[in-house]
Design a protein around this motif. Sequence first.
Motif, short mmCIF file in Angstrom:
data_model
loop_
_atom_site.label_atom_id
_atom_site.label_comp_id
_atom_site.label_asym_id
_atom_site.label_seq_id
_atom_site.Cartn_x
_atom_site.Cartn_y
_atom_site.Cartn_z
N GLY A 109 -18.06 -7.04 -32.92
CA GLY A 109 -17.20 -7.00 -31.74
C GLY A 109 -17.91 -7.41 -30.47
O GLY A 109 -17.34 -8.13 -29.64
N LEU A 110 -19.15 -7.00 -30.32
CA LEU A 110 -19.86 -7.27 -29.08
C LEU A 110 -20.42 -8.68 -29.01
O LEU A 110 -20.60 -9.23 -27.92
CB LEU A 110 -20.96 -6.23 -28.87
CG LEU A 110 -20.40 -4.85 -28.55
CD1 LEU A 110 -21.49 -3.79 -28.59
CD2 LEU A 110 -19.71 -4.84 -27.18
N ILE A 111 -20.68 -9.30 -30.14
CA ILE A 111 -21.02 -10.73 -30.12
C ILE A 111 -19.81 -11.54 -29.68
O ILE A 111 -19.92 -12.49 -28.90
CB ILE A 111 -21.55 -11.18 -31.49
CG1 ILE A 111 -22.94 -10.60 -31.73
CG2 ILE A 111 -21.61 -12.70 -31.59
CD1 ILE A 111 -23.45 -10.80 -33.13
N GLY A 112 -18.63 -11.15 -30.18
CA GLY A 112 -17.41 -11.81 -29.70
C GLY A 112 -17.21 -11.61 -28.21
O GLY A 112 -16.90 -12.55 -27.48
N TYR A 113 -17.42 -10.36 -27.76
CA TYR A 113 -17.32 -10.09 -26.33
C TYR A 113 -18.35 -10.90 -25.55
O TYR A 113 -18.05 -11.42 -24.47
CB TYR A 113 -17.53 -8.60 -26.07
CG TYR A 113 -17.64 -8.26 -24.60
CD1 TYR A 113 -16.51 -8.22 -23.79
CD2 TYR A 113 -18.89 -8.00 -24.02
CE1 TYR A 113 -16.63 -7.93 -22.44
CE2 TYR A 113 -19.00 -7.71 -22.67
CZ TYR A 113 -17.86 -7.68 -21.89
OH TYR A 113 -17.97 -7.40 -20.55
N GLY A 114 -19.56 -11.03 -26.08
CA GLY A 114 -20.59 -11.81 -25.40
C GLY A 114 -20.20 -13.27 -25.24
O GLY A 114 -20.46 -13.88 -24.20
N GLY B 88 -10.50 -5.71 -30.14
CA GLY B 88 -11.38 -4.92 -30.97
C GLY B 88 -12.86 -5.14 -30.71
O GLY B 88 -13.68 -4.90 -31.60
N SER B 89 -13.20 -5.55 -29.50
CA SER B 89 -14.62 -5.72 -29.19
C SER B 89 -15.37 -4.41 -29.16
O SER B 89 -16.57 -4.36 -29.48
CB SER B 89 -14.77 -6.40 -27.82
OG SER B 89 -14.44 -7.76 -27.88
N PHE B 90 -14.70 -3.33 -28.78
CA PHE B 90 -15.36 -2.05 -28.58
C PHE B 90 -15.05 -1.03 -29.67
O PHE B 90 -15.90 -0.21 -30.01
CB PHE B 90 -14.98 -1.47 -27.22
CG PHE B 90 -15.16 -2.45 -26.09
CD1 PHE B 90 -16.35 -3.14 -25.93
CD2 PHE B 90 -14.14 -2.69 -25.18
CE1 PHE B 90 -16.53 -4.04 -24.89
CE2 PHE B 90 -14.31 -3.58 -24.14
CZ PHE B 90 -15.51 -4.26 -24.00
N VAL B 91 -13.84 -1.05 -30.19
CA VAL B 91 -13.44 -0.12 -31.25
C VAL B 91 -12.49 -0.85 -32.19
O VAL B 91 -11.84 -1.82 -31.79
CB VAL B 91 -12.73 1.14 -30.68
CG1 VAL B 91 -13.70 2.01 -29.89
CG2 VAL B 91 -11.54 0.76 -29.82
N PRO B 92 -12.38 -0.42 -33.46
CA PRO B 92 -11.42 -1.03 -34.37
C PRO B 92 -9.99 -0.88 -33.87
O PRO B 92 -9.66 0.06 -33.14
CB PRO B 92 -11.63 -0.26 -35.68
CG PRO B 92 -13.01 0.30 -35.57
CD PRO B 92 -13.22 0.59 -34.11
N LEU C 134 -11.59 -14.74 -33.08
CA LEU C 134 -13.04 -14.95 -33.15
C LEU C 134 -13.73 -13.75 -33.80
O LEU C 134 -14.62 -13.91 -34.65
CB LEU C 134 -13.61 -15.19 -31.75
CG LEU C 134 -15.13 -15.34 -31.66
CD1 LEU C 134 -15.61 -16.53 -32.50
CD2 LEU C 134 -15.58 -15.48 -30.21
N ILE C 135 -13.31 -12.54 -33.43
CA ILE C 135 -13.89 -11.34 -34.02
C ILE C 135 -13.56 -11.27 -35.51
O ILE C 135 -14.41 -10.87 -36.34
CB ILE C 135 -13.42 -10.09 -33.27
CG1 ILE C 135 -14.04 -10.05 -31.86
CG2 ILE C 135 -13.79 -8.81 -34.04
CD1 ILE C 135 -13.52 -8.94 -30.98
N ASP C 136 -12.34 -11.66 -35.88
CA ASP C 136 -11.99 -11.69 -37.31
C ASP C 136 -12.89 -12.67 -38.06
O ASP C 136 -13.33 -12.39 -39.19
CB ASP C 136 -10.53 -12.09 -37.48
CG ASP C 136 -9.56 -10.99 -37.08
OD1 ASP C 136 -10.00 -9.82 -36.95
OD2 ASP C 136 -8.37 -11.28 -36.89
N LEU C 137 -13.15 -13.82 -37.46
CA LEU C 137 -14.05 -14.79 -38.08
C LEU C 137 -15.46 -14.22 -38.21
O LEU C 137 -16.10 -14.33 -39.27
CB LEU C 137 -14.10 -16.08 -37.25
CG LEU C 137 -12.95 -17.07 -37.42
CD1 LEU C 137 -13.04 -18.16 -36.36
CD2 LEU C 137 -13.00 -17.69 -38.81
N LEU C 138 -15.95 -13.62 -37.14
CA LEU C 138 -17.29 -13.04 -37.18
C LEU C 138 -17.38 -11.92 -38.22
O LEU C 138 -18.39 -11.80 -38.94
CB LEU C 138 -17.64 -12.48 -35.80
CG LEU C 138 -17.93 -13.51 -34.71
CD1 LEU C 138 -17.93 -12.85 -33.33
CD2 LEU C 138 -19.26 -14.21 -34.96
N ARG C 139 -16.32 -11.14 -38.31
CA ARG C 139 -16.32 -10.04 -39.29
C ARG C 139 -16.37 -10.60 -40.72
O ARG C 139 -17.15 -10.13 -41.55
CB ARG C 139 -15.08 -9.18 -39.10
CG ARG C 139 -15.01 -8.00 -40.07
CD ARG C 139 -13.81 -7.13 -39.78
NE ARG C 139 -13.89 -6.50 -38.49
CZ ARG C 139 -13.01 -5.62 -38.02
NH1 ARG C 139 -11.96 -5.29 -38.77
NH2 ARG C 139 -13.15 -5.09 -36.83
#
Length: 248
Positions: A56-61, A178-182, A202-207
Amino acid sequence: MKLLHHQLVGEQRIFWRNREGAFFVFLFPIVFLLLLGSVYDGTIDGYVASDLLLVGLIGYGAANTGFAGLAIMLVLRRESGLLKRIRSTPLPGATYLLAVMLSMLVVFLLDAVAMFAVGISVFGADGPDNLVSLVAVMLLGVAAFAGMGLGAAALIRSSDGASAVVNLILLPMAFISGSFVPTQEYPEWLQTIGDVLPLKHLIDLLRGVYLDGMPIWDAPGSVAVVAAWGVAGALVAARRFGWEPRER
């Protein structure tokens, strides 16, 4: 290429000399990781908590660097007259903007490496298995958000409100995505909004890539959504981006 390299080196020097900007863009995601990593432990949704937080935080970054950092910086430079002065030099405008975006890419990659180091060394994260696809997803994400950052810079009229406008978009988007919590326990209407946001995809891809070892091409829908948002932002910038201060 020589001009681009020279300008890129200059942009890096400018970025790191600006301590406030460096803290906002580079250190914010790391601070969030340290805070959230101290709160969550064990597993979340069947995954090691630290790994899920890293995703989540890489996506936020990527959004914080490519969208917020770039947009605020360009608006401030435009309204101070710096972009107008640069436009009057022999440096091509496209080369300048490319150097600025590449500089933010470098910052994001360094930020991601730092977050992985903190996650693995401090919180016991496992680290990625499919490194090639992970890097590809991160590059896609920061490029798309850079396109959105250019578009936002073209639309924001005043440097006074640049930070407020950008953060009004970024922080709710990060929360909903969902950068911080699910997000599984979110109300259905919030999940519906999240389904159209680039950061959620993006977060779904990273996950999928980071946690499940999935190659990037196994999720063409999410890739298309993230890329489409970036292209849309770039098209707005192509039509509306200006080099001179706006009338107030």
